[in-house]
Structure formats: structure tokens, C-alpha cells
Design an enzyme around this catalytic site. Structure first.
Site, PDB file in Angstrom:
ATOM      1  N   TYR A  65      13.791  37.814   4.967  1.00  0.00           N
ATOM      2  CA  TYR A  65      14.929  37.792   5.898  1.00  0.00           C
ATOM      3  C   TYR A  65      15.506  39.199   6.100  1.00  0.00           C
ATOM      4  O   TYR A  65      15.962  39.523   7.200  1.00  0.00           O
ATOM      5  CB  TYR A  65      16.006  36.794   5.437  1.00  0.00           C
ATOM      6  CG  TYR A  65      15.653  35.390   5.869  1.00  0.00           C
ATOM      7  CD1 TYR A  65      15.935  34.948   7.150  1.00  0.00           C
ATOM      8  CD2 TYR A  65      14.978  34.522   5.018  1.00  0.00           C
ATOM      9  CE1 TYR A  65      15.568  33.674   7.565  1.00  0.00           C
ATOM     10  CE2 TYR A  65      14.611  33.250   5.424  1.00  0.00           C
ATOM     11  CZ  TYR A  65      14.908  32.828   6.706  1.00  0.00           C
ATOM     12  OH  TYR A  65      14.534  31.578   7.138  1.00  0.00           O
ATOM     13  N   HIS A 117      20.319  26.630  14.746  1.00  0.00           N
ATOM     14  CA  HIS A 117      19.720  26.931  13.442  1.00  0.00           C
ATOM     15  C   HIS A 117      20.439  28.063  12.719  1.00  0.00           C
ATOM     16  O   HIS A 117      19.854  28.708  11.853  1.00  0.00           O
ATOM     17  CB  HIS A 117      18.225  27.242  13.610  1.00  0.00           C
ATOM     18  CG  HIS A 117      17.425  26.054  14.079  1.00  0.00           C
ATOM     19  ND1 HIS A 117      16.166  26.154  14.630  1.00  0.00           N
ATOM     20  CD2 HIS A 117      17.715  24.729  14.066  1.00  0.00           C
ATOM     21  CE1 HIS A 117      15.716  24.947  14.946  1.00  0.00           C
ATOM     22  NE2 HIS A 117      16.649  24.060  14.614  1.00  0.00           N
ATOM     23  N   CYS A 125      26.890  32.095   0.007  1.00  0.00           N
ATOM     24  CA  CYS A 125      26.429  31.750  -1.337  1.00  0.00           C
ATOM     25  C   CYS A 125      25.694  30.412  -1.308  1.00  0.00           C
ATOM     26  O   CYS A 125      26.153  29.457  -0.682  1.00  0.00           O
ATOM     27  CB  CYS A 125      27.632  31.677  -2.280  1.00  0.00           C
ATOM     28  SG  CYS A 125      27.176  31.106  -3.915  1.00  0.00           S
ATOM     29  N   GLY A 185      10.494  29.052  26.012  1.00  0.00           N
ATOM     30  CA  GLY A 185       9.922  29.776  24.870  1.00  0.00           C
ATOM     31  C   GLY A 185      10.027  29.038  23.552  1.00  0.00           C
ATOM     32  O   GLY A 185      10.233  29.656  22.515  1.00  0.00           O
ATOM     33  N   SER A 187       8.043  25.964  21.092  1.00  0.00           N
ATOM     34  CA  SER A 187       6.874  25.094  20.927  1.00  0.00           C
ATOM     35  C   SER A 187       7.289  23.628  20.943  1.00  0.00           C
ATOM     36  O   SER A 187       6.448  22.746  21.035  1.00  0.00           O
ATOM     37  CB  SER A 187       6.157  25.420  19.608  1.00  0.00           C
ATOM     38  OG  SER A 187       7.067  25.314  18.528  1.00  0.00           O
TER      39      SER A 187
HETATM   40  C1  BJW Z   1       6.731  32.488  24.996  1.00  0.00           C
HETATM   41  C2  BJW Z   1       6.618  33.854  25.009  1.00  0.00           C
HETATM   42  C3  BJW Z   1       7.188  34.497  26.082  1.00  0.00           C
HETATM   43  C4  BJW Z   1       5.670  33.215  23.244  1.00  0.00           C
HETATM   44  N1  BJW Z   1       7.799  33.786  27.032  1.00  0.00           N
HETATM   45  N2  BJW Z   1       7.337  31.798  25.936  1.00  0.00           N
HETATM   46  C5  BJW Z   1      11.720  13.868  13.589  1.00  0.00           C
HETATM   47  C6  BJW Z   1      10.352  13.758  13.612  1.00  0.00           C
HETATM   48  C7  BJW Z   1       9.572  14.509  12.745  1.00  0.00           C
HETATM   49  C8  BJW Z   1      10.144  15.386  11.836  1.00  0.00           C
HETATM   50  C9  BJW Z   1      11.497  15.483  11.813  1.00  0.00           C
HETATM   51  C10 BJW Z   1      12.281  14.729  12.677  1.00  0.00           C
HETATM   52  N3  BJW Z   1      13.579  15.058  12.440  1.00  0.00           N
HETATM   53  C11 BJW Z   1      13.632  15.997  11.481  1.00  0.00           C
HETATM   54  C12 BJW Z   1      12.378  16.262  11.062  1.00  0.00           C
HETATM   55  C13 BJW Z   1      11.980  17.254  10.010  1.00  0.00           C
HETATM   56  C14 BJW Z   1      12.015  18.677  10.499  1.00  0.00           C
HETATM   57  C15 BJW Z   1      11.008  18.855  11.642  1.00  0.00           C
HETATM   58  O1  BJW Z   1      11.327  18.932  12.787  1.00  0.00           O
HETATM   59  N4  BJW Z   1       9.736  18.966  11.293  1.00  0.00           N
HETATM   60  C16 BJW Z   1       8.702  19.154  12.294  1.00  0.00           C
HETATM   61  C17 BJW Z   1       8.014  20.491  12.083  1.00  0.00           C
HETATM   62  C18 BJW Z   1       7.754  18.000  12.242  1.00  0.00           C
HETATM   63  N5  BJW Z   1      13.342  19.062  10.931  1.00  0.00           N
HETATM   64  C19 BJW Z   1      14.263  19.438  10.072  1.00  0.00           C
HETATM   65  O2  BJW Z   1      14.048  19.452   8.865  1.00  0.00           O
HETATM   66  C20 BJW Z   1      15.620  19.836  10.617  1.00  0.00           C
HETATM   67  N6  BJW Z   1      16.637  19.184   9.858  1.00  0.00           N
HETATM   68  C21 BJW Z   1      16.962  17.910  10.071  1.00  0.00           C
HETATM   69  O3  BJW Z   1      16.540  17.277  11.008  1.00  0.00           O
HETATM   70  O4  BJW Z   1      17.821  17.390   9.118  1.00  0.00           O
HETATM   71  C22 BJW Z   1      17.879  15.973   8.988  1.00  0.00           C
HETATM   72  C23 BJW Z   1      16.525  15.483   8.466  1.00  0.00           C
HETATM   73  C24 BJW Z   1      15.895  16.141   7.441  1.00  0.00           C
HETATM   74  C25 BJW Z   1      14.655  15.696   6.977  1.00  0.00           C
HETATM   75  C26 BJW Z   1      14.041  14.590   7.566  1.00  0.00           C
HETATM   76  C27 BJW Z   1      14.684  13.946   8.611  1.00  0.00           C
HETATM   77  C28 BJW Z   1      15.951  14.394   9.066  1.00  0.00           C
HETATM   78  C29 BJW Z   1      15.882  21.317  10.408  1.00  0.00           C
HETATM   79  C30 BJW Z   1      14.972  22.164  11.203  1.00  0.00           C
HETATM   80  C31 BJW Z   1      15.270  23.642  10.887  1.00  0.00           C
HETATM   81  C32 BJW Z   1      14.253  24.574  11.518  1.00  0.00           C
HETATM   82  N7  BJW Z   1      14.420  25.863  10.952  1.00  0.00           N
HETATM   83  C33 BJW Z   1      13.622  26.966  11.469  1.00  0.00           C
HETATM   84  C34 BJW Z   1      13.939  28.212  10.600  1.00  0.00           C
HETATM   85  C35 BJW Z   1      15.317  28.755  10.991  1.00  0.00           C
HETATM   86  C36 BJW Z   1      15.657  29.962  10.209  1.00  0.00           C
HETATM   87  C37 BJW Z   1      14.777  31.144  10.540  1.00  0.00           C
HETATM   88  O5  BJW Z   1      14.731  31.631  11.688  1.00  0.00           O
HETATM   89  O6  BJW Z   1      14.120  31.600   9.605  1.00  0.00           O
HETATM   90  O7  BJW Z   1      13.912  27.201  12.831  1.00  0.00           O
HETATM   91  S1  BJW Z   1      11.859  26.644  11.467  1.00  0.00           S
HETATM   92  C38 BJW Z   1      11.530  27.516  12.971  1.00  0.00           C
HETATM   93  O8  BJW Z   1      11.105  26.607  13.999  1.00  0.00           O
HETATM   94  C39 BJW Z   1      12.897  28.057  13.424  1.00  0.00           C
HETATM   95  C40 BJW Z   1      12.815  27.880  14.904  1.00  0.00           C
HETATM   96  O9  BJW Z   1      14.118  27.880  15.455  1.00  0.00           O
HETATM   97  C41 BJW Z   1      12.109  26.564  15.010  1.00  0.00           C
HETATM   98  C42 BJW Z   1      11.464  26.329  16.373  1.00  0.00           C
HETATM   99  O10 BJW Z   1      10.500  27.290  16.627  1.00  0.00           O
HETATM  100  P1  BJW Z   1      10.320  27.865  18.100  1.00  0.00           P
HETATM  101  O11 BJW Z   1      11.536  28.600  18.481  1.00  0.00           O
HETATM  102  O12 BJW Z   1       9.890  26.797  18.989  1.00  0.00           O
HETATM  103  O13 BJW Z   1       9.187  28.984  17.858  1.00  0.00           O
HETATM  104  P2  BJW Z   1       7.595  28.803  17.836  1.00  0.00           P
HETATM  105  O14 BJW Z   1       7.045  30.018  17.214  1.00  0.00           O
HETATM  106  O15 BJW Z   1       7.199  27.502  17.274  1.00  0.00           O
HETATM  107  O16 BJW Z   1       7.199  28.761  19.379  1.00  0.00           O
HETATM  108  C43 BJW Z   1       7.335  29.894  20.219  1.00  0.00           C
HETATM  109  C44 BJW Z   1       6.976  29.455  21.617  1.00  0.00           C
HETATM  110  O17 BJW Z   1       7.200  30.531  22.497  1.00  0.00           O
HETATM  111  C45 BJW Z   1       5.499  29.049  21.770  1.00  0.00           C
HETATM  112  O18 BJW Z   1       5.453  27.818  22.503  1.00  0.00           O
HETATM  113  C46 BJW Z   1       4.892  30.185  22.606  1.00  0.00           C
HETATM  114  O19 BJW Z   1       3.861  29.740  23.493  1.00  0.00           O
HETATM  115  C47 BJW Z   1       6.096  30.657  23.373  1.00  0.00           C
HETATM  116  N8  BJW Z   1       6.095  32.035  23.799  1.00  0.00           N
HETATM  117  N9  BJW Z   1       5.884  34.243  23.867  1.00  0.00           N
HETATM  118  C48 BJW Z   1       7.833  32.419  26.903  1.00  0.00           C
HETATM  119  N10 BJW Z   1       7.089  35.845  26.198  1.00  0.00           N
HETATM  120 ZN    ZN Z   2      29.252  31.433  -4.891  1.00  0.00          ZN
END
Ligand code: BJW
Ligand code: ZN
Length: 247
Positions: A65, A117, A125, A185, A187
Site C-alpha cells: 500500500y 472501497h 488502527c 473501466g 471488470s
Molecule cells: C480500462 C482501461 C482504460 C483498463 N479505459 N477501461 C455476491 C456474489 C459473489 C461474491 C460476493 C457477493 N457479494 C460479496 C461477495 C464477495 C466479494 C466479491 O465480490 N467477490 C467476487 C470477486 C466474487 N465481495 C466482498 O467481499 C465485498 N464485501 C462484501 O460484500 O461484504 C459483505 C459480504 C462479505 C462476504 C460474503 C458476502 C457478503 C468487499 C469487496 C472489496 C473489494 N476490495 C478491492 C480492494 C480495495 C482496496 C485496494 O484498492 O487495495 O477493491 S478488490 C479490487 O477489486 C478493488 C477494486 O475496487 C475492485 C474492482 O476492481 P476494478 O476496479 O473493476 O478493477 P479491475 O482491475 O478488475 O478491472 C479494470 C477494468 O478496466 C478492466 O475491465 C479493464 O478492461 C478496464 N480497463 N484500462 C477503460 N484505459
Molecule cells: Zn489503536
């Protein structure tokens, strides 16, 4: 690039909601999560962004980070961020929802951004939740500790953790009320953020994806524009200006 249906939506929408993901910051030089080459020192980002990873090796996760914080501080918003900031003045209402933990939308001039997020710039902490006093200091590679002895963690939402309730409520409400929804942008594989385009579509909004490659939800959208957001969003902005009569 702009279809007649999208032109119609751009000219008539009263409330545009936009969901952004890592792709919108890619052209600024911020790596996405799931792209090829997204590895950091041979670690997969998806395996580092978890509470389990932090518990197992706080130093590893903290230094990842810190590296990302340095990257974000070193880069600038790109034309996609600026286009969204300027578009806010051209709709009666625009809600900007981001999954990104960088602050590039805010630095481009967007206000009221809904951060689903959390933020990489607000640490706390891991035990007592006290805010970290060193947020504005240069990022360190050593794990920092709170007065209570707990390790300081980034103020972001990891897998398995709940999203901030107020942010999620506001995002779901905007998705349910908007008449134009742009998914930019992302996935669209991480929930609950990935539910937002579906909520919008079910409520009758015109849904548009802007991405360099089809997302997991591309087939559910009314329209997909394939291209980098730093190119596509400024074209949308120009079209909006023409349709809505602003200079
Ligand atoms: C371009 C480009 C250009 C490139 N122009 N485009 C329901 C079903 C199944 C699972 C679950 C569900 N509900 C909850 C879950 C579990 C889980 C989840 O979703 N899992 C899946 C992976 C299956 N979700 C959670 O745990 C969430 N919590 C929650 O729901 O709590 C209650 C609960 C818990 C457990 C079970 C059930 C309920 C929390 C999710 C937190 C995600 N955290 C992260 C890290 C954040 C901190 C950090 O930054 O380090 O968030 S993970 C990461 O993924 C980050 C992002 O915000 C997130 C999304 O990613 P994003 O932004 O889409 O990026 P990429 O890289 O995936 O895609 C980039 C895209 O850009 C691509 O499509 C490229 O093609 C495109 N691109 N260049 C336009 N120039
Ligand atoms: Zn503390």
C-alpha cells in the site's frame, strides 16, 4: 462512437450516475487489479487485498500500500477524470460512484464522490479504529502502530469486509433513481459494486459500459463502447456540450 440512443439519453437524462473502476485511472499510470502485468513483486493484488493477508504478513501488505500510495501521489488525473468532473455541470444531477481508492476524481474537480472501497490516503488502527496521524507524511515501508499497540491498516475495504453503509446506500439509491448509468473501466466482478448497473437497468435507466474490453456485465448493458476512458469520456463530454448547448 455515440449511437442515436446514447445521444438521446445524453440530451434527456435528468440524473446520470457513473460507476468507475481501476480502468479510469489506468491512463494516469495507476495499475489496474486484474490486468496482465498487475503483479507486484510476484504477488497477486487480489491476494494482498484481504484481512487474512494483513494478519499473516502486515509488513508485506503495508509496503504494497505504501508503494501504491507513492504511485498515486506521483500521478495526475487524466482526461477521463476531467471529463467526468466537467460533465457534472451539464446534467441536472450527476452522481459519481467509484471503487477506486485513489483520489484522482477529487483532484480533477469532482465533488461528492461516493467512495465504495474507501481511500488509500486514510489509514486507521486495525484494533481500535483510531485515525492514523501520519496520513499526510511520506509513505513508510515499515508498519506503523497505534498507541493501543494495534497495527495501522489502510482505510480501504478488503474482501469479506462490509462496504461503508452510507456510501453503499447512496450508491444504490442513485442507481435506482438515475435515467442514464455509465459503468467505466471496471471488470464488474466485485460485489456489491457490480450490482449497481443491474439496479439501474431494472429501474429503467439506459446503461452504457465504457471499457477497453468487455466486462463480466457487458451482455447486460444497453450499449458498450470499446475504448480507453481517457478518449471516450472527452468525446461524451463534447457531445453533451453540443446537445445541452453549453460552451
Ligand atoms: C480500462 C482501461 C482504460 C483498463 N479505459 N477501461 C455476491 C456474489 C459473489 C461474491 C460476493 C457477493 N457479494 C460479496 C461477495 C464477495 C466479494 C466479491 O465480490 N467477490 C467476487 C470477486 C466474487 N465481495 C466482498 O467481499 C465485498 N464485501 C462484501 O460484500 O461484504 C459483505 C459480504 C462479505 C462476504 C460474503 C458476502 C457478503 C468487499 C469487496 C472489496 C473489494 N476490495 C478491492 C480492494 C480495495 C482496496 C485496494 O484498492 O487495495 O477493491 S478488490 C479490487 O477489486 C478493488 C477494486 O475496487 C475492485 C474492482 O476492481 P476494478 O476496479 O473493476 O478493477 P479491475 O482491475 O478488475 O478491472 C479494470 C477494468 O478496466 C478492466 O475491465 C479493464 O478492461 C478496464 N480497463 N484500462 C477503460 N484505459
Ligand atoms: Zn489503536
Amino acid at each position: 462512437m455515440i449511437s442515436p440512443s446514447l445521444e438521446h439519453a445524453l440530451s434527456s437524462a435528468r440524473h446520470c450516475a457513473v460507476l468507475t473502476g481501476a480502468g479510469v485511472s489506468a491512463e494516469s499510470g495507476v495499475p489496474t487489479f486484474r490486468s496482465a502485468g498487475g503483479l507486484w513483486k510476484n504477488h497477486n493484488p487480489q491476494e494482498l487485498a484481504t484481512p487474512e493477508a494483513f494478519d499473516a504478513d502486515p509488513a508485506l501488505v503495508w509496503s504494497w500500500y505504501s508503494w501504491r500510495r507513492r504511485t498515486v501521489r506521483d500521478v495526475n488525473p487524466n482526461p477521463g477524470h476531467y471529463a467526468l468532473a466537467e460533465a457534472a455541470a451539464l446534467f441536472p444531477r450527476l452522481t459519481l460512484i467509484t471503487q477506486n481508492v485513489d483520489d484522482l476524481h477529487q483532484r480533477a474537480g469532482s465533488s461528492g464522490v461516493i467512495e465504495l472501497h474507501g481511500s488509500i490516503e486514510r489509514c486507521r488502527c486495525s484494533v481500535c479504529d483510531a485515525p492514523y496521524h501520519g496520513d499526510n507524511a511520506p509513505p513508510t515501508d515499515d508498519v506503523q502502530y497505534c498507541r493501543c499497540g494495534g497495527a495501522i491498516r489502510p482505510g480501504v475495504v478488503w474482501f469479506g469486509e462490509s462496504l461503508p453503509m452510507a456510501a453503499l446506500d447512496a450508491a444504490q439509491q442513485a442507481a435506482g433513481e438515475c435515467d442514464l448509468f455509465l459503468s467505466v473501466g471496471t471488470s464488474a466482478i466485485v460485489y456489491p459494486a457490480a450490482m449497481l448497473p443491474m439496479i439501474a437497468r431494472q429501474a429503467g435507466a439506459y446503461t452504457v459500459e465504457i471499457n477497453t474490453a468487455p466486462s463480466a456485465l457487458a451482455h447486460e448493458m444497453d450499449e458498450c463502447i470499446t475504448g480507453p476512458s481517457g478518449v471516450v469520456l472527452p468525446v461524451l463530454l463534447e457531445t453533451l456540450r453540443r446537445l445541452r448547448g453549453s460552451a
